[in-house]
Design a protein around this motif. Structure first.
Motif, PDB file in Angstrom:
ATOM      1  N   GLU A  83      -0.028  14.719   0.618  1.00 51.43           N
ATOM      2  CA  GLU A  83       0.933  14.205  -0.364  1.00 51.43           C
ATOM      3  C   GLU A  83       2.259  13.787   0.271  1.00 51.43           C
ATOM      4  OE1 GLU A  83      -2.001  16.838  -2.417  1.00 51.43           O
ATOM      5  OE2 GLU A  83      -0.755  17.056  -0.637  1.00 51.43           O
ATOM      6  N   GLU A  84       2.761  14.500   1.239  1.00 50.37           N
ATOM      7  CA  GLU A  84       4.011  14.115   1.909  1.00 50.37           C
ATOM      8  C   GLU A  84       3.755  13.090   2.998  1.00 50.37           C
ATOM      9  OE1 GLU A  84       6.532  17.321   3.098  1.00 50.37           O
ATOM     10  OE2 GLU A  84       6.107  18.447   1.278  1.00 50.37           O
ATOM     11  N   ALA A  85       2.642  13.205   3.670  1.00 51.33           N
ATOM     12  CA  ALA A  85       2.325  12.304   4.790  1.00 51.33           C
ATOM     13  C   ALA A  85       2.216  10.850   4.353  1.00 51.33           C
ATOM     14  CB  ALA A  85       1.027  12.742   5.465  1.00 51.33           C
ATOM     15  N   TYR A  91       1.430   5.778   8.259  1.00 47.88           N
ATOM     16  CA  TYR A  91       0.376   6.741   7.931  1.00 47.88           C
ATOM     17  C   TYR A  91      -0.663   6.062   7.045  1.00 47.88           C
ATOM     18  CZ  TYR A  91      -2.233  10.634   6.103  1.00 47.88           C
ATOM     19  OH  TYR A  91      -3.253  11.482   5.766  1.00 47.88           O
ATOM     20  N   ARG A  92      -1.924   6.276   7.379  1.00 44.26           N
ATOM     21  CA  ARG A  92      -3.020   5.772   6.544  1.00 44.26           C
ATOM     22  C   ARG A  92      -4.070   6.868   6.452  1.00 44.26           C
ATOM     23  NH1 ARG A  92      -4.493   0.013   8.886  1.00 44.26           N
ATOM     24  NH2 ARG A  92      -6.238   1.333   9.337  1.00 44.26           N
ATOM     25  N   GLY A 145      -4.376  -2.710   5.854  1.00 46.90           N
ATOM     26  CA  GLY A 145      -2.975  -2.403   5.603  1.00 46.90           C
ATOM     27  C   GLY A 145      -2.318  -1.800   6.819  1.00 46.90           C
ATOM     28  N   SER A 146      -0.999  -1.713   6.746  1.00 40.55           N
ATOM     29  CA  SER A 146      -0.229  -1.206   7.884  1.00 40.55           C
ATOM     30  C   SER A 146       0.285   0.209   7.659  1.00 40.55           C
ATOM     31  CB  SER A 146       0.961  -2.129   8.148  1.00 40.55           C
ATOM     32  OG  SER A 146       1.827  -2.111   7.028  1.00 40.55           O
ATOM     33  N   GLY A 147       0.185   0.723   6.448  1.00 46.92           N
ATOM     34  CA  GLY A 147       0.709   2.048   6.165  1.00 46.92           C
ATOM     35  C   GLY A 147       2.210   2.069   5.944  1.00 46.92           C
ATOM     36  N   LEU A 148       2.776   0.930   5.577  1.00 51.24           N
ATOM     37  CA  LEU A 148       4.224   0.865   5.361  1.00 51.24           C
ATOM     38  C   LEU A 148       4.626   0.872   3.887  1.00 51.24           C
ATOM     39  CD1 LEU A 148       5.317  -1.710   8.065  1.00 51.24           C
ATOM     40  CD2 LEU A 148       5.844   0.723   7.963  1.00 51.24           C
ATOM     41  N   GLY A 149       3.729   0.572   2.984  1.00 48.98           N
ATOM     42  CA  GLY A 149       4.073   0.383   1.578  1.00 48.98           C
ATOM     43  C   GLY A 149       4.832   1.534   0.953  1.00 48.98           C
TER      44      GLY A 149
END
Length: 76
Positions: A24-26, A32-33, A40-44
């Motif tokens: 949940e925090e990660a 992070y994906r 995706g890049s894990g930036l959203g």
């Protein structure tokens, strides 16, 4: 959208599988994906959190593994 003690809370809910427990925090960390094979890049969510904080607010998630998740931002 609902009025809260701190201002306004915007929520987006789904009824999918939810997040893997303990992530949940990660999910708000840049790059992070949960599934590295997914596009995706894990930036959203990192961007969402940064925007909320820049406006004096916060962002979070209520995770329900196996039932879905509710992502929210709260701003004054």
């Amino acid at each position: 959208v609902v009025r809260s003690e701190r201002g306004w809370r915007f929520e987006v809910q789904d009824r999918g599988a939810g997040l893997p427990p303990g992530t949940e925090e990660a999910v708000f960390r840049p790059f992070y994906r949960a599934d590295p094979r997914a596009p995706g890049s894990g930036l959203g969510l990192a961007i969402v959190q940064a925007i909320a904080q820049a406006h004096g607010g916060r962002a979070g998630v209520q995770n329900r593994p196996g039932e879905g998740a509710t992502f929210w931002i709260e701003v004054p």
